[in-house]
Design an enzyme around this catalytic site. Sequence first.
Site, PDB file in Angstrom:
ATOM      1  CD1 TRP A 102      -2.436  -2.079   1.623  1.00 34.71           C
ATOM      2  CD2 TRP A 102      -3.078  -0.927  -0.194  1.00 34.71           C
ATOM      3  NE1 TRP A 102      -3.510  -2.725   1.054  1.00 34.71           N
ATOM      4  CE2 TRP A 102      -3.923  -2.044  -0.046  1.00 34.71           C
ATOM      5  CE3 TRP A 102      -3.288  -0.059  -1.268  1.00 34.71           C
ATOM      6  CZ2 TRP A 102      -4.974  -2.319  -0.936  1.00 34.71           C
ATOM      7  CZ3 TRP A 102      -4.326  -0.328  -2.155  1.00 34.71           C
ATOM      8  CH2 TRP A 102      -5.159  -1.444  -1.986  1.00 34.71           C
ATOM      9  CG  ASP A 172      -3.308   4.134   3.809  1.00 34.59           C
ATOM     10  OD1 ASP A 172      -4.357   4.000   4.472  1.00 34.59           O
ATOM     11  OD2 ASP A 172      -3.078   3.503   2.756  1.00 34.59           O
ATOM     12  CE  LYS A 196      -9.138  -2.435   3.876  1.00 37.25           C
ATOM     13  NZ  LYS A 196      -8.288  -1.684   2.983  1.00 37.25           N
TER      14      LYS A 196
HETATM   15  C1  LIG Z   1      -7.683  -1.262   1.889  1.00 31.01           C
HETATM   16  C2  LIG Z   1      -6.541  -0.351   1.860  1.00 31.01           C
HETATM   17  C3  LIG Z   1      -6.381   0.629   0.876  1.00 31.01           C
HETATM   18  C4  LIG Z   1      -7.311   0.756  -0.299  1.00 31.01           C
HETATM   19  O1  LIG Z   1      -8.541   1.228   0.066  1.00 31.01           O
HETATM   20  P1  LIG Z   1      -9.653   1.560  -1.035  1.00 31.01           P
HETATM   21  O2  LIG Z   1     -10.782   2.074  -0.212  1.00 31.01           O
HETATM   22  O3  LIG Z   1      -9.958   0.297  -1.769  1.00 31.01           O
HETATM   23  O4  LIG Z   1      -9.077   2.595  -1.948  1.00 31.01           O
HETATM   24  C5  LIG Z   1      -5.293   1.484   0.974  1.00 31.01           C
HETATM   25  N1  LIG Z   1      -4.429   1.400   1.981  1.00 31.01           N
HETATM   26  C6  LIG Z   1      -4.545   0.464   2.945  1.00 31.01           C
HETATM   27  C7  LIG Z   1      -3.557   0.429   4.042  1.00 31.01           C
HETATM   28  C8  LIG Z   1      -5.609  -0.433   2.913  1.00 31.01           C
HETATM   29  O5  LIG Z   1      -5.720  -1.362   3.874  1.00 31.01           O
END
Ligand SMILES: *Cc1c(COP(=O)(O)O)cnc(C)c1O
Length: 360
Positions: A102, A172, A196
């Site tokens: 990511w 993030d 999540k």
């Molecule tokens: C799931 C995830 C993403 C992507 O999220 P989207 O909503 O599909 O764009 C980005 N970074 C991390 C750390 C994630 O777990």
Amino acid sequence: MKKVCNFSAGPSMLPQKVLVSIQSKLANWDGIGSSVMEISHRSKEFLMIVSDAEKALRTLLSIPDDYHVVYCQGGARAQFAAVPMNLLGNNTSADYIDTGFWANSAAQEAKKYCTPNIVKVLATVDGKRTVLPAKSWKLSSDAAYIHFCSNETIDGIEIRDLPETNKPIVADMSSTILSRPIDVSKYGVIYASAQKNIGIAGITLVIIHDDLLGKAKTFLPSVLNYTTLVDKKSMFNTPPTFSWYLAGEIYKWLLAQGGVEAIHMKNEKKAALLYDCVDTSNFYLNNIHETNRSLMNIPFQLTNSELESSFLVNAQAQYLVGLKGHRNVGGIRASIYNAMLLEGVQSLVDYMKTFAKDHT
Ligand SMILES: *Cc1c(COP(=O)(O)O)cnc(C)c1O
């Protein structure tokens, strides 16, 4: 109906209590005679949902008053583009700490807007993957900000220390937000997609320090402009109202359980149970160093990888679902977000022990 135990990385499991509660109010929310999905985002009922949700979130994370809480669309991936376009100002570079899938995806997107300084921090110690301590990260002097991913959902790597810097830190936190206490004041921007630990897909939480507003590129689409989101209270365009409402319900559910400190203790217990099962067997393997093991996403392999599909099929038959590793890395992955109960992890561990015994 047997309730499955859902270990999916996202969209992920929701608390049963919240599901039952929203179901009971689905057709007639709070006695208004219609569902929450059908009312205007500008109605006084919805504005109350919004303000209650913000209050709850500010309490959960102790968000200081000089930070704004907004919701955006397009998931965390939209933030990969929004962050550089909002924060670069006159700079042409930013530091991107490369910890896995990511973080690297964010850096690749940033290349459209600047020259990211991709900082290599992964190492192998005692045959295990680890992240170098933050004080050793080679940061550049001309970076507008430092971007990193607090928890690599696919790799199962979590970073718990932060660099000493006067630059804004952008994190993030899609797969770790609300799983443990954090000091918001150490960050410039925190973002997290909702599917999540916050609720369901559709909204992305963005927490922004006031100093970082007003630097956006003029070509930046207004829907991604942090200043516009703040000024319009996340209602520049019609927000995904049901996702927002659900986030508020999850925040209240967390508060009722004692907040982030209390859920963190439960999360530690859950993760310890599963890592212990992996570490004490010769049958399973997780090669992430203890200092960087994720609390939320626990990938592991079977030492005999030929048994993998049989492991997954048998797990499914026992209502343990969503365990297939990410298509990029294979193996098994158990995501044990806040909504996963200790009993759920115990069921998985019991299954793993039985499966190992039956196949050795
Ligand atoms: C799931 C995830 C993403 C992507 O999220 P989207 O909503 O599909 O764009 C980005 N970074 C991390 C750390 C994630 O777990």
